[in-house]
Design an enzyme around this catalytic site. Sequence first.
Site, PDB file in Angstrom:
ATOM      1  N   TYR A 106      12.803   6.778  13.099  1.00 55.79           N
ATOM      2  CA  TYR A 106      12.595   7.807  14.123  1.00 55.79           C
ATOM      3  C   TYR A 106      11.125   8.154  14.327  1.00 55.79           C
ATOM      4  O   TYR A 106      10.784   8.883  15.248  1.00 55.79           O
ATOM      5  CB  TYR A 106      13.390   9.077  13.759  1.00 55.79           C
ATOM      6  N   LYS A 163      20.327   1.292   1.646  1.00 55.79           N
ATOM      7  CA  LYS A 163      20.772  -0.094   1.798  1.00 55.79           C
ATOM      8  C   LYS A 163      19.755  -0.936   1.041  1.00 55.79           C
ATOM      9  O   LYS A 163      19.037  -1.760   1.613  1.00 55.79           O
ATOM     10  CB  LYS A 163      20.823  -0.438   3.303  1.00 55.79           C
ATOM     11  N   ASP A 176      26.973   1.125   3.964  1.00 55.17           N
ATOM     12  CA  ASP A 176      28.232   0.583   4.502  1.00 55.17           C
ATOM     13  C   ASP A 176      29.409   0.975   3.611  1.00 55.17           C
ATOM     14  O   ASP A 176      30.481   1.350   4.092  1.00 55.17           O
ATOM     15  CB  ASP A 176      28.153  -0.931   4.738  1.00 55.17           C
ATOM     16  N   ASP A 223      21.838  10.166  10.347  1.00 53.73           N
ATOM     17  CA  ASP A 223      22.301  10.440  11.705  1.00 53.73           C
ATOM     18  C   ASP A 223      23.729   9.900  11.876  1.00 53.73           C
ATOM     19  O   ASP A 223      24.642  10.606  12.313  1.00 53.73           O
ATOM     20  CB  ASP A 223      21.334   9.779  12.705  1.00 53.73           C
ATOM     21  N   ASP A 283      27.703  11.954  11.792  1.00 59.31           N
ATOM     22  CA  ASP A 283      28.708  11.936  12.861  1.00 59.31           C
ATOM     23  C   ASP A 283      30.066  11.583  12.256  1.00 59.31           C
ATOM     24  O   ASP A 283      31.095  12.157  12.615  1.00 59.31           O
ATOM     25  CB  ASP A 283      28.347  10.922  13.954  1.00 59.31           C
TER      26      ASP A 283
HETATM   27 MG    MG Z   1      23.562  12.082  15.889  1.00 61.63          MG
END
Ligand code: MG
Length: 329
Positions: free
Chosen positions: A120, A171, A204, A228, A232
Amino acid sequence: MPHKIAVIGGDGIGPEVTAVALDVMRAAGAVLDTTDFRLGGFRYLEDGVILPDEILEELRRYEAILLGAVGTPEVPPGVIERGLLLKARFELDLYVNLRPFVLPNGHEFVVIRENTEGTYAGEGGFLRKGTADEIATQGSVNTRKGAERCIRYGFELARSRTRKHLTLVHKTNVLTFSGDLWDRTFQEVSNEYPDVETAYNHVDAACIYFVEDPTRYEVVVTDNLFGDILTDLGGAISGGIGLAASANLNPERMAPSLFEPVHGSAPDIAGKGLANPTAAVLSGAMMLDFLGESVIAERVRMACEGVPSSGRTEEIASAIHNNLVQDQT
Ligand code: MG
Ligand code: NAI
């Protein structure tokens, strides 16, 4: 003394849900002196303003910022999200993005998403854009300081809870540079917290465990992009995105922290009275906690318990208000 709060309703359902959040907080006893900031995609379309430095400086004078959501289909993706939300997170150094989840079985856990670095940070660019030989790179910025302060926040939070347990999600098997920095930092800081049990999951695998066995998590710390996506998913397993709240914190309080629902501006239901305001109300409760109003915050959270998870905005808002009244009588 009233708390001085900057309110950025934003786009779509943002203003609808922040209005309910402010009503509920006030009904629960919070004394708030609010100022509305007209910012978002709608403002950009009006006069090109996103978040100029002067407004950012003005925002610094408030104790906290309550944000609905920003972004609208009429503006290309990224313009408002980067120019407003990411600019506020980076410039105010809101490096901890705290996202709590309550599962249908009552288990509660928290994800800490690093909020100022990773992919980001905006490192990258195009070469030969628009040609057959086009190249696009998107770098990931990871500093020792950036990883360490988030990880340390995670250990402190884990230590403050009954079950002292912290999971690092990354990861490391593929992202061998950034993953190595995060993993090494995590191991080193963990030596200072012998009372906190630790675990590591690849991102994962964490997606599987979030769905199949989420009670294994108490506090999770992860980088910006993984956080992020994972949060969700956290929203989806805990009653839906209409319930997921978040705090963007500057823990040292060098700048105001920003509180917002995880969801976006939901253009598909904007103006139809179908937005679930609960996520915004719960974000308000996180704001009250941060302002030291934990009794009122708890009252707000209790009032959200058992309210319908979908339906009309006003019906859900009245259900929350009714719970508050019952609580106070
Ligand atoms: Mg989001
Ligand atoms: P979204 O979260 O706005 O919507 C996804 C789906 O969830 C839609 O079907 C929407 O109707 C539903 N939904 C979201 N919040 C809801 C609520 N409170 N009650 C009931 N249903 C709800 O995500 P989407 O569609 O990807 O993004 C829309 C815009 O919002 C884009 O411009 C995006 O960039 C922006 N956005 C802004 C965020 C922020 O301000 N923090 C976060 C995420 C997206």
